[in-house]
Design a protein around this motif. Structure first.
Motif, PDB file in Angstrom:
ATOM      1  N   ARG A   1      21.730   0.482  21.251  1.00 44.08           N
ATOM      2  CA  ARG A   1      20.770   1.353  21.897  1.00 44.08           C
ATOM      3  C   ARG A   1      21.034   1.432  23.394  1.00 44.08           C
ATOM      4  O   ARG A   1      20.948   2.493  24.003  1.00 44.08           O
ATOM      5  N   ALA A   2      21.372   0.290  23.974  1.00 50.42           N
ATOM      6  CA  ALA A   2      21.649   0.264  25.417  1.00 50.42           C
ATOM      7  C   ALA A   2      22.845   1.173  25.726  1.00 50.42           C
ATOM      8  O   ALA A   2      22.820   1.944  26.693  1.00 50.42           O
TER       9      ALA A   2
ATOM     10  N   GLU B   1      10.051  -0.276  19.614  1.00 55.52           N
ATOM     11  CA  GLU B   1      10.868  -1.475  19.449  1.00 55.52           C
ATOM     12  C   GLU B   1      10.014  -2.664  19.011  1.00 55.52           C
ATOM     13  O   GLU B   1      10.358  -3.390  18.082  1.00 55.52           O
TER      14      GLU B   1
ATOM     15  N   GLN C   1      18.055   1.080  16.589  1.00 53.97           N
ATOM     16  CA  GLN C   1      17.514  -0.268  16.409  1.00 53.97           C
ATOM     17  C   GLN C   1      17.474  -0.641  14.928  1.00 53.97           C
ATOM     18  O   GLN C   1      17.791  -1.764  14.550  1.00 53.97           O
TER      19      GLN C   1
ATOM     20  N   ALA D   1      16.920   6.429  19.504  1.00 54.04           N
ATOM     21  CA  ALA D   1      16.862   5.036  19.916  1.00 54.04           C
ATOM     22  C   ALA D   1      16.267   4.171  18.802  1.00 54.04           C
ATOM     23  O   ALA D   1      16.748   3.070  18.522  1.00 54.04           O
TER      24      ALA D   1
ATOM     25  N   ARG E   1      11.076   5.930  27.971  1.00 49.81           N
ATOM     26  CA  ARG E   1      11.374   4.485  27.925  1.00 49.81           C
ATOM     27  C   ARG E   1      10.176   3.702  27.417  1.00 49.81           C
ATOM     28  O   ARG E   1      10.314   2.780  26.626  1.00 49.81           O
TER      29      ARG E   1
ATOM     30  N   GLU F   1      21.009  -1.402  13.852  1.00 47.24           N
ATOM     31  CA  GLU F   1      21.462  -2.685  14.377  1.00 47.24           C
ATOM     32  C   GLU F   1      20.765  -3.849  13.673  1.00 47.24           C
ATOM     33  O   GLU F   1      21.320  -4.932  13.539  1.00 47.24           O
TER      34      GLU F   1
ATOM     35  N   GLY G   1      20.140  -5.067  20.454  1.00 44.89           N
ATOM     36  CA  GLY G   1      19.837  -3.907  21.299  1.00 44.89           C
ATOM     37  C   GLY G   1      21.058  -3.345  22.002  1.00 44.89           C
ATOM     38  O   GLY G   1      20.935  -2.451  22.841  1.00 44.89           O
TER      39      GLY G   1
ATOM     40  N   ARG H   1      10.248  -4.779  15.246  1.00 45.82           N
ATOM     41  CA  ARG H   1      10.589  -6.196  15.165  1.00 45.82           C
ATOM     42  C   ARG H   1       9.652  -6.952  14.231  1.00 45.82           C
ATOM     43  O   ARG H   1       9.947  -8.069  13.819  1.00 45.82           O
TER      44      ARG H   1
END
Ligand code: ADP
Ligand code: MG
Length: 706
Positions: A272-273, A295, A326, A322, A288, A329, A269, A299
Motif C-alpha cells: 500500500r505504501a 485499515e 491491504q 488501498a 488518508r 497483503e 503495509g 485488522r
C-alpha cells in the motif's frame, strides 16, 4: 379506553390472526394481508392517513372549494344530463346557498330517491369555483334517517386501504381490535410500556395505549393540523417508538455481525505504501484518514461493515485500491463490484494499471466473457492466482468461487439494497468466516437518515476534493436557446476540451431513451459539422460501448452523446462541458452526479441544464438548488426536502420505507433522541429490545437472521 365491564366479552388475543375477528373470512384475510395486517395487533398499528370532520353540519353558503364537509338541505331539482357521459345532477339548497351533487353512476331508484323536496344529509369534497360549487359522488342519506343519528361523535379516520376493502369495514375491524386491546393486560400484554420512564419523561411522550386510541378515534375538537403534520405529542410518541424499533433492528444486525469471524487482514503495509508513493498525486488528508479507518477495521477478526461517502470526484477509487492492497497483503482476495459493466470495466483498467506493477494480478469477470476465456478467469479466481476480481453482480453467480475472499468492495451502493448487501455477504462466507465489506457511495446521506436507514454500518466521509479542482459553473437555459448551446459546444471543442450531451426522456422505457439519444446524436452531427460525435447508450453491445468510451478517453471523440448511463463513475478529465437535456426530469442527486463528470481537469468547466418550457415552480427551484450549490451534502439535503427520503436512497429496499407512523423527513427531529434511546436500551434494558422490534417490524424477514 372503554370500560372493560361494559365491553364485549374478551375477544381474541392481540397476537392471534385477524381471522379470529368477527366478519373476517378468507377473502377479507387476503385483502388485509396485502396491507401487511395479519394479526389483531397489526390492525392497531395500521394508522389513519388523515381524518374527516363529520362532527358538525356546515351551512352550504359557507362552503369553499377543497372543503370536506357534512351538509344538509332540500333537493331543489334533479335531472339526468346527457353529455359526453350520462350523469345525474341534483341541486341541493339550505337557505344559505345551493350546491350541485353530481353522479356518474346511478340507478333509477337512486334517481327517484333524489326527488324534489327530499331532505338529504351529504358528505363529500367540495369542488368548483364561486357560485358553481359541487360535490361529485357524495355519501348521502335521507335527512329523516340521518336525524336519528347525530353527526358523528368524533373525527372520522381514513385508513390506507387496498382495492376491494372499504373504509367502513376497516373502521369496524379496528374497533374490534381496540376492544381486544382493552381486554389485554398483564405481563404479556403486547401493548405494555417498553420505553423507560426516564425517556418518556424527558421527551414528553404520552403512553402507547392512549396514543393508539387517540389516533384511531380522535375526539371532537382534536387538533387535526397537529395530527397531520406530526407535531401532536401522541403521534410523536408512536413515531419515536417506531424509529427506535428500526434503529434497534439495524443495530442488532450490526452487533450480530460483530459475533461473526472474519480473516484479520494485517500485513506490513508495504504494498500500500508503494502504491500511494507511486501515484502521480498526493492523497488528500481526507483520503488518508479514511484509508486509516479502513485499515483498523480490516485488522480485526470481525467483518468490517463500512460505508464510505464521498462526493463525485473525491477519489474513492484510490481509497478502495488501498483497502484492496491491504487485503491482498494480508493473504486474502478482494472482489470489487460495480453497478454497470461500463463502470466495472473502468475500475478494472484503473486497478490493473495501479496493481500490476506491484505484482498483484487483477481479473475482470465481464458479463460478455464466454467459454474458454471465462473459464480461465474463473479458474484464476478459484485457485487464488488472481488476487483481485472486478465485475458487476455477476461476480456473485453460482459458478464463481473464490479461494480466500477477504474483502468485498461495493461501489455506488445506492443501486444495491440492504438485501443484496446481505446476500453478498453470505456468498462470501467460508467456513463460518465472512469477508469484510466496504461500500462506497457518491450520494451523500444526511446525518439523520444515516442514523436510521444505515444504522447497521460504520461510516467514513471523504469530505475534501483533490486540490486544483475548478468549480463547475452551472447555467439553466430553455430548450428554445439550443442554438446558443450548440455554439458553446463548438467553442469548448475548439479550445481542445471535450463535452458530454446527456439525453433524458420521461418514458421509463430504455428502448425509447436509447432511440432519443440516437436521434439526438444524428442531429448534432449535422448541426456541428467537423466535430467528432460519439454515441453511448444502454442498449449497445459492451464491445461497442468500450470502443466509444476508449475513443472519448483518447480524445478522438469530442462530443459524447449519451443516455444517463454515464451517471456513475466515468472519468475523463479533459471533458469540460456537460449538457443535460430535459434536466427537469431528473432528480437532484442524479443531476449532481452527472455534473460531477466535468470539472476534473485543470481547465474551467461548465454544466448546462436545459429544460423544456414551461418549467414548473418546483422544477425551477430544483434546478436553482443545483445551480447555487456544488456541495453534494447540501444538494442531498435539498433533495430530501423536496422529494422525500425513499426516492433518494432507494430505501424502499433498505426496509425502512414502510414506516407506519414515522416519516423520515417530518420526524427528523426525533431521530437523534431515538438513537440515544436505542443505546440506552441496549445497555440497560436489553430484554425490551426484541419485543420492541417485534411490535413494529413483526415477523418481517429479519436482517439479523440472514
Ligand atoms: P470518485 O470519488 O467520484 O469515484 P475517482 O476515484 O474516480 O472519484 O477520482 C476522480 C479523479 O480524481 C481520478 O482521475 C483520480 O485519479 C483523481 N484523484 C483521486 N485522488 C486524487 C488526489 N488526491 N489528487 C489529485 N487527483 C486525485
Ligand atoms: Mg467512483
Amino acid at each position: 379506553m372503554a370500560s372493560r365491564a361494559s365491553g364485549p366479552p374478551e375477544g381474541p388475543a392481540l397476537s392471534s390472526p385477524v381471522g379470529r375477528l368477527k366478519r373476517v373470512g378468507a377473502h377479507m384475510e387476503e385483502l388485509l394481508a396485502r396491507l401487511e395486517i395479519r394479526t389483531v395487533q397489526d390492525l392497531l398499528f395500521h394508522l389513519p392517513v388523515r381524518y374527516q370532520d363529520r362532527t358538525r353540519v356546515t351551512p352550504i353558503g359557507a362552503l369553499q372549494a377543497g372543503d370536506e364537509a357534512v351538509i344538509e338541505g332540500e333537493v331543489l331539482l334533479t335531472e339526468v344530463r346527457y353529455g359526453r357521459r350520462r350523469m345525474l345532477l341534483s341541486r341541493l339548497g339550505d337557505g344559505t346557498g345551493a350546491i350541485t351533487l353530481r353522479f356518474f353512476h346511478f340507478s333509477a331508484r337512486q334517481q327517484e330517491g333524489l326527488a324534489r323536496g327530499t331532505r338529504l344529509r351529504c358528505y363529500g369534497e367540495v369542488r368548483g369555483g364561486p357560485g358553481k360549487l359541487e360535490m361529485a359522488h357524495p355519501e348521502y342519506a335521507h335527512a329523516d334517517v340521518a336525524a336519528g343519528r347525530a353527526a358523528e361523535p368524533g373525527l372520522t379516520p381514513i385508513y390506507p386501504v387496498t382495492a376491494g376493502l372499504r373504509q367502513s369495514s376497516l373502521r369496524g375491524l379496528v374497533a374490534q381490535a381496540l376492544a381486544c386491546a382493552d381486554a389485554a393486560d398483564g405481563e404479556d400484554d403486547p401493548l405494555r410500556e417498553l420505553l423507560p420512564a426516564e425517556v418518556i419523561a424527558r421527551h414528553g411522550l404520552g403512553p402507547l395505549r392512549a396514543a393508539l386510541e387517540y389516533l384511531h378515534r380522535p375526539p371532537p375538537g382534536a387538533d387535526l393540523q397537529a395530527l397531520l403534520d406530526g407535531s401532536h405529542p401522541l403521534r410523536q410518541r408512536l413515531a419515536f417508538e417506531e424509529l427506535l424499533a428500526h434503529q434497534l433492528s439495524l443495530r442488532a444486525l450490526r452487533a450480530g455481525m460483530q459475533h461473526h469471524r472474519a480473516p484479520a487482514l494485517a500485513g506490513a503495509g508495504a504494498l500500500r505504501a508503494r502504491f500511494l508513493a507511486d501515484l502521480p498525486f498526493a492523497p488528500t488528508a481526507a483520503q488518508r484518514r479514511v484509508i486509516g479507518e479502513i485499515e483498523a477495521d480490516l485488522r480485526r477478526p470481525h467483518p468490517m461493515q463500512r460505508l464510505v461517502q464521498g462526493d463525485v470526484g473525491s477519489g474513492k477509487t484510490v481509497v478502495a485500491a488501498a483497502a484492496v492492497l491491504q487485503a491482498v497483503e494480508g493473504g486474502g482476495q478482494a472482489a470489487v463490484m460495480a453497478p454497470t459493466e461500463l463502470l466495472a470495466e473502468q475500475h478494472y483498467r484503473n486497478l490493473e494499471a495501479w496493481l500490476r506493477p506491484l505484482g498483484v494480478e487483477v481479473v475482470h469477470l465481464a458479463g460478455k466473457a464466454k467459454g474458454k476465456a471465462r473459464e480461465r478467469t474463473l479458474e484464476a479466481v478459484r485457485s487464488g492466482a488472481a488476487a483481485v476480481a472486478v465485475g458487476t453482480h455477476a461476480l456473485f453467480q453460482q459458478d464463481v468461487v473464490f479461494a480466500a475472499l477477504g474483502l468485498v468492495v461495493v461501489d455506488e451502493q445506492h443501486r444495491f439494497g440492504v438485501h443484496q448487501r446481505l446476500a453478498l455477504r453470505e456468498k462470501g462466507r467460508r467456513g463460518g468466516r465472512y469477508p469484510h465489506q466496504l461500500i462506497m457511495t457518491a450520494t451523500p446521506i444526511p446525518r439523520t437518515l444515516m442514523m436510521t436507514a444505515y444504522a447497521d454500518l460504520d461510516c467514513s466521509i471523504i469530505d475534501e476534493l483533490p486540490p486544483g479542482r475548478q468549480p463547475v459553473t452551472t447555467v439553466i437555459v430553455s430548450e428554445a436557446r439550443r442554438a446558443e448551446v450548440l455554439e458553446r459546444v463548438r467553442e469548448v471543442c475548439r479550445r481542445g476540451q471535450q463535452a458530454y450531451w446527456v439525453c433524458t426522456l420521461i418514458e421509463e422505457s430504455e428502448a425509447l431513451q436509447c432511440q432519443a439519444a440516437q436521434e439526438t446524436s444524428e442531429q448534432l452531427r449535422e448541426a456541428l459539422p467537423g466535430l467528432a460525435v460519439g454515441l453511448l447508450h444502454g442498449r449497445m453491445k459492451p464491445a461497442e460501448k468500450e470502443t466509444v468510451m476508449a475513443a472519448f478517453k483518447a480524445g478522438a471523440v469530442q462530443l459524447l452523446v449519451a443516455t444517463p448511463v454515464i451517471e456513475v463513475g466515468v472519468d475523463v478529465p479533459n471533458a469540460g462541458l456537460m449538457i443535460i437535456e430535459n434536466a427537469e426530469r431528473l432528480g437532484l442527486a442524479q443531476l449532481h452526479q452527472l455534473r460531477g463528470r466535468v470539472g476534473r481537469g485543470r481547465e474551467k468547466s461548465a454544466c448546462v441544464l436545459m429544460y423544456h418550457s414551461p418549467l414548473s415552480e418546483r422544477g425551477r427551484l430544483r434546478l436553482a438548488a443545483l445551480r447555487d450549490s456544488g456541495d453534494g451534502f447540501e444538494i442531498a439535503r435539498r433533495d430530501l426536502e423536496m422529494r422525500g427520503p425513499g426516492e433518494i436512497l432507494g430505501i424502499r429496499q433498505a426496509g425502512i420505507a414502510r414506516l407506519r407512523t414515522a416519516d423520515l423527513l417530518r420526524d427528523q427531529g426525533l431521530i437523534p433522541a431515538a438513537a440515544q434511546c436505542a443505546a440506552l436500551l441496549l445497555e440497560h434494558y436489553p430484554e425490551r429490545v426484541d419485543p420492541l422490534i417485534r411490535r413494529w417490524l413483526g415477523d418481517r424477514p429479519r436482517y439479523g437472521a440472514v
